[in-house]
Enzyme design. Structure first.
Site, PDB file in Angstrom:
ATOM      1  N   ASP A   1       2.318  -3.285   1.793  1.00 54.34           N
ATOM      2  CA  ASP A   1       2.945  -1.960   1.734  1.00 54.34           C
ATOM      3  C   ASP A   1       4.416  -1.915   2.168  1.00 54.34           C
ATOM      4  OD1 ASP A   1       0.474  -1.071   0.907  1.00 54.34           O
ATOM      5  OD2 ASP A   1      -0.136  -0.402   2.902  1.00 54.34           O
TER       6      ASP A   1
ATOM      7  N   THR B   1       1.247  -7.105   5.305  1.00 48.79           N
ATOM      8  CA  THR B   1       0.711  -6.021   4.474  1.00 48.79           C
ATOM      9  C   THR B   1       1.586  -5.902   3.228  1.00 48.79           C
ATOM     10  OG1 THR B   1       0.441  -3.618   4.273  1.00 48.79           O
ATOM     11  CG2 THR B   1       1.964  -4.346   5.970  1.00 48.79           C
TER      12      THR B   1
ATOM     13  N   ASP C   1      -0.010  -1.636  10.633  1.00 46.01           N
ATOM     14  CA  ASP C   1       0.156  -0.716  11.772  1.00 46.01           C
ATOM     15  C   ASP C   1      -1.156  -0.438  12.525  1.00 46.01           C
ATOM     16  OD1 ASP C   1      -0.766   0.586   9.508  1.00 46.01           O
ATOM     17  OD2 ASP C   1       0.229   2.475   9.967  1.00 46.01           O
TER      18      ASP C   1
ATOM     19  N   GLY D   1      -5.888  -4.678   5.443  1.00 45.40           N
ATOM     20  CA  GLY D   1      -5.902  -5.198   4.068  1.00 45.40           C
ATOM     21  C   GLY D   1      -5.318  -6.605   4.024  1.00 45.40           C
TER      22      GLY D   1
ATOM     23  N   ASP E   1       5.482  -1.100   4.957  1.00 46.71           N
ATOM     24  CA  ASP E   1       5.589   0.214   5.607  1.00 46.71           C
ATOM     25  C   ASP E   1       5.849   0.111   7.111  1.00 46.71           C
ATOM     26  OD1 ASP E   1       3.120  -0.855   6.211  1.00 46.71           O
ATOM     27  OD2 ASP E   1       1.979   0.966   5.830  1.00 46.71           O
TER      28      ASP E   1
ATOM     29  N   ARG F   1       0.079   2.743  -0.033  1.00 50.84           N
ATOM     30  CA  ARG F   1      -0.433   3.760   0.902  1.00 50.84           C
ATOM     31  C   ARG F   1       0.553   4.929   0.987  1.00 50.84           C
ATOM     32  NH1 ARG F   1      -4.776   2.933   4.562  1.00 50.84           N
ATOM     33  NH2 ARG F   1      -4.659   0.701   4.316  1.00 50.84           N
TER      34      ARG F   1
ATOM     35  N   ARG G   1     -11.996  -3.977   8.436  1.00 48.18           N
ATOM     36  CA  ARG G   1     -11.572  -2.760   9.137  1.00 48.18           C
ATOM     37  C   ARG G   1     -12.764  -2.420  10.039  1.00 48.18           C
ATOM     38  NH1 ARG G   1      -7.033  -1.437   5.992  1.00 48.18           N
ATOM     39  NH2 ARG G   1      -7.303  -1.749   3.768  1.00 48.18           N
TER      40      ARG G   1
END
Ligand SMILES: Nc1ncnc2c1ncn2[C@@H]1O[C@H](COP(=O)(O)OP(=O)(O)OP(=O)(O)O)[C@@H](O)[C@H]1O
Ligand SMILES: O=P(O)(O)OC[C@H]1O[C@](O)(CO)[C@@H](O)[C@@H]1O
Ligand SMILES: [Mg+2]
Length: 328
Positions: free
Chosen positions: A133, A131, A108, A16, A135, A177, A77
């Site tokens: 996120d 990202t 990731d 993303g 994360d 996410r 992607r």
């Protein structure tokens, strides 16, 4: 820092897009050139690597992008890169262009793909966390997270105006996410009555109790921030379930969605991207490989792929505690 073995560095964005990716591309390109290396941009992440869509970048070709959202290299992607055959095609294209080191800007998944490429073909590679996120463990912040959270806060503030005017209960869904970072911090900053995140399972009954307590104190307008990865349902589902149990509230739902991915990066994301971009190239020239560069307690750190993948970037417990105290 004149590692003679490395002459051409390839840079790409993957997964993303995130605000600040352009600032990171700019930093990688200019740092490479500063150390007398040639830098090539690989278009559309692994898709462009497989198709050989590779362009030479100069210091001027990354001018006027530090303030722009999205990614000038575009992103994708790629299913094919998940296969060994796909990665072989990609590697052959890199060889054809003489690219002997890679810098990936992504999340990731992108790092996992690059880890395989490094393992299979021995090409040195450093990853930059890009990202919204947040994360990834191994860095306090990922590029794009600060901008996305500010965008969410701006949206929550606007929803608050209309919620208050109509005495409505809003469920606002934010991205992330499987991570609750955007939700927790936009929830605190936006004064949410409750924050629902995947890491901490508030049961639906707990949520009802909280709302009913508000009912007792005649609190009819409320904002509930829900992370998209919520284990007790997204904003739409939760709103429906609450409506089935109580006709006290006038309930609305807003899913913020992809608007959190766009826009001009904040100063924080631009500076973070600039620091990580410089550190990625300097790291690779000093022999770092199969690592992610990050920032921990304001210091640049390099963490091995194994130490970051499949590890959860834990939510700060203190943030959860203060969110609860302040939502009474
Ligand atoms: N296990 C894997 N093996 C090979 N390649 C992979 C693997 N996982 C992901 N990739 C490659 O990396 C690309 C990006 O991964 P993914 O879509 O998970 O996004 P990401 O980098 O995690 O970013 P974000 O989560 O922010 O969107 C995938 O489309 C695929 O090409
Ligand atoms: O843009 P796509 O492919 O719909 O992906 C959406 C996902 O990507 C992210 O925006 C970034 O990883 C997540 O927050 C979200 O779940
Ligand atoms: Mg990811």
């Amino acid at each position: 820092m004149t590692n003679e073995k490395i002459k051409r560095i390839g840079v790409f964005t993957s997964g993303g897009d995130a605000p600040g990716m352009n600032a990171a591309i700019r930093a990688v390109v200019r740092t490479g050139i500063y150390y007398q290396k040639e830098v090539f941009g690989i278009m559309r992440g692994y898709e462009g690597m497989i198709e050989g869509d590779i362009v030479k970048l100069g210091a001027r070709s990354v001018g006027n992008i530090i303030q722009r959202g999205g990614t000038i290299l575009k992103t994708a992607r790629s299913k094919e890169f998940r296969t060994k055959e796909g990665r072989l095609k990609a590697y052959n294209n890199l060889k054809k262009e003489g690219i002997d080191a890679l810098v990936a800007i992504g999340g990731d998944g992108s790092f996992t793909g690059l880890h395989y490429l490094t393992e299979e073909f021995g090409i040195p590679a450093v990853c930059i966390p890009g990202t919204i996120d947040n994360d990834l463990t191994g860095t306090d912040y990922t590029i794009g997270y600060d901008t996305a959270t500010n965008t969410a806060v701006e949206a929550i503030d606007k929803i608050r105006d209309t919620a208050l005017s109509h005495n409505r209960l809003f469920f606002i869904e934010v991205m992330g996410r499987n991570s609750g970072y955007i939700a927790v911090n936009s929830g605190i900053a936006g004064g949410a009555a409750a924050i629902i995140i995947p890491e901490e399972t508030m049961s639906f009954e707990n949520l009802m109790t909280l709302l009913t307590a508000g009912e007792g104190s005649s609190k009819k307008s409320n904002l509930i921030v829900v992370a998209e990865g919520s284990k007790i349902g997204g904003a739409t589902e939760l709103a429906k379930k609450v409506a089935e149990r109580s006709d006290y509230f006038d309930i609305k739902v807003t899913v913020l969605g992809h608007l959190q991915r766009g826009g001009s990066p904040t100063y924080f994301d631009r500076v973070l991207a600039s620091k990580l971009g410089v550190a990625a190239v300097e790291g690779i020239l000093k022999g770092q490989t199969d690592v992610m560069v990050g920032i921990r307690n304001s210091k640049i750190v390099y963490n091995s792929f194994d130490s970051i993948i499949n590890h959860v970037h834990e939510i700060d417990q203190e943030s959860l505690r203060i969110a609860k105290i302040l939502s009474i």
